[in-house]
Design an enzyme around this catalytic site. Structure first.
Site, PDB file in Angstrom:
ATOM      1  N   GLY A  15      -8.762   5.002  -3.109  1.00  0.00           N
ATOM      2  CA  GLY A  15      -9.476   3.842  -3.638  1.00  0.00           C
ATOM      3  C   GLY A  15     -10.127   4.077  -4.994  1.00  0.00           C
ATOM      4  O   GLY A  15     -11.072   3.388  -5.365  1.00  0.00           O
ATOM      5  N   SER A  16      -9.607   5.045  -5.761  1.00  0.00           N
ATOM      6  CA  SER A  16     -10.221   5.293  -7.083  1.00  0.00           C
ATOM      7  C   SER A  16     -10.014   4.091  -8.011  1.00  0.00           C
ATOM      8  O   SER A  16     -10.861   3.793  -8.850  1.00  0.00           O
ATOM      9  CB  SER A  16      -9.637   6.555  -7.707  1.00  0.00           C
ATOM     10  OG  SER A  16      -8.266   6.379  -8.014  1.00  0.00           O
ATOM     11  N   MET A 113       0.206   1.017  -0.391  1.00  0.00           N
ATOM     12  CA  MET A 113       1.485   1.678  -0.122  1.00  0.00           C
ATOM     13  C   MET A 113       2.266   0.946   0.959  1.00  0.00           C
ATOM     14  O   MET A 113       2.593   1.505   2.002  1.00  0.00           O
ATOM     15  CB  MET A 113       1.214   3.127   0.300  1.00  0.00           C
ATOM     16  CG  MET A 113       0.381   3.904  -0.678  1.00  0.00           C
ATOM     17  SD  MET A 113       1.144   4.000  -2.309  1.00  0.00           S
ATOM     18  CE  MET A 113       2.324   5.282  -2.029  1.00  0.00           C
ATOM     19  N   HIS A 135       1.135   0.220 -10.896  1.00  0.00           N
ATOM     20  CA  HIS A 135       2.182   1.203 -10.635  1.00  0.00           C
ATOM     21  C   HIS A 135       2.134   2.278 -11.720  1.00  0.00           C
ATOM     22  O   HIS A 135       2.122   1.949 -12.911  1.00  0.00           O
ATOM     23  CB  HIS A 135       3.556   0.514 -10.606  1.00  0.00           C
ATOM     24  CG  HIS A 135       4.662   1.441 -10.257  1.00  0.00           C
ATOM     25  ND1 HIS A 135       4.744   2.070  -9.024  1.00  0.00           N
ATOM     26  CD2 HIS A 135       5.724   1.890 -10.962  1.00  0.00           C
ATOM     27  CE1 HIS A 135       5.804   2.859  -9.012  1.00  0.00           C
ATOM     28  NE2 HIS A 135       6.421   2.772 -10.166  1.00  0.00           N
ATOM     29  N   ASP A 175       8.334  -3.275  -7.730  1.00  0.00           N
ATOM     30  CA  ASP A 175       7.862  -2.826  -9.052  1.00  0.00           C
ATOM     31  C   ASP A 175       8.654  -3.439 -10.209  1.00  0.00           C
ATOM     32  O   ASP A 175       8.659  -2.893 -11.316  1.00  0.00           O
ATOM     33  CB  ASP A 175       7.912  -1.293  -9.140  1.00  0.00           C
ATOM     34  CG  ASP A 175       6.980  -0.637  -8.121  1.00  0.00           C
ATOM     35  OD1 ASP A 175       7.310   0.455  -7.624  1.00  0.00           O
ATOM     36  OD2 ASP A 175       5.943  -1.241  -7.803  1.00  0.00           O
TER      37      ASP A 175
END
Ligand code: GRF
Length: 225
Positions: A15-16, A113, A135, A175
């Protein structure tokens, strides 16, 4: 009624990047926040032990743990069963988001994820909620998982000179959505993977804040989705 733009952040781990958004939306000391008109109204994790859930709690942000295991247990252990479980999981995930009060205008996948299916994306599109994803690679360069490691290997093989980070709109193709923000990162000869990862994460923390700001640029009236 909040006059801010409410966002829902999806996480799976440390969770950075969520923390970068929390710091950008909360006033701290003399400096004004980078995203003063944004409020993180909810955090959802697909992993119970995600440290990001602790970060949300510490910031008094409501959170939900949405677990896929019960969905898989209701299905036969076949490829079709797994696909059905994922579809049901995604449909409920969309319902959780759309039914939130306040309803978010934007969903931000920040270290999330889990590949979101068309069932989820159609529901969010119907509800006029944009979905964006962070991403750690440049558009079309290393889609999918382990992007930083793959870039590190490609650089060592002399195939690339640099990598980067992007935030893009989420579409069915993993992505592949239209980028909102991209940032190039040079690769350095002899650099360890862990050093490159740290440099990439530091760029992510800046890019994710910039992308959320950009998502709301030009929005006519606050609070209108
Ligand atoms: C980040 O590189 C993110 O892009 C990837 O997972 C890493 C950790 O993200 N999906 P966070 O610390 O959980 O935000």
């Amino acid at each position: 009624m909040s006059t801010k733009h409410n966002i829902c952040v999806l996480i799976s781990g440390n969770g950075s990047n969520l923390q970068a958004l929390i710091d950008a939306t909360k006033s701290s000391g003399p400096s004004s926040p980078a995203l003063p008109l944004v409020n993180i109204s909810h955090v959802i994790s697909n992993r119970k032990n995600a440290y990001g859930l602790t970060r949300a709690s510490d910031a008094s942000i409501p959170s939900t743990y949405h677990n896929i295991v019960p969905y898989k247990q209701k299905q036969p252990p076949t490829e079709e069963g797994v696909q059905s479980a994922r579809r049901e999981y995604d449909i409920d995930l969309a319902k959780i988001i759309i039914s939130q009060t306040p309803k978010p205008e934007l969903v931000v996948c920040a270290g999330w994820m889990h590949i979101l299916s068309s069932a989820f994306l159609h529901a969010l599109d119907e509800a006029k909620i944009m979905v964006i994803n962070l991403h750690p690679a440049l558009p079309g360069q290393f889609n999918g998982t382990n992007a930083i490691e793959r870039a590190h290997e490609a650089f060592r093989r002399g195939e690339i000179t640099g990598t980067g980070v992007m935030v893009h709109r989420v579409i069915e193709a993993v992505d592949e959505g239209e980028p909102l923000v991209t940032a190039a990162i040079e690769c350095r000869t002899g650099e360890e993977l862990s050093e490159l990862e740290e440099r990439v994460h530091e760029v992510e923390w800046r890019v994710i804040v910039e992308a959320v700001g950009k998502a709301f640029e030009g929005r006519a009236k606050l609070g209108e989705s």
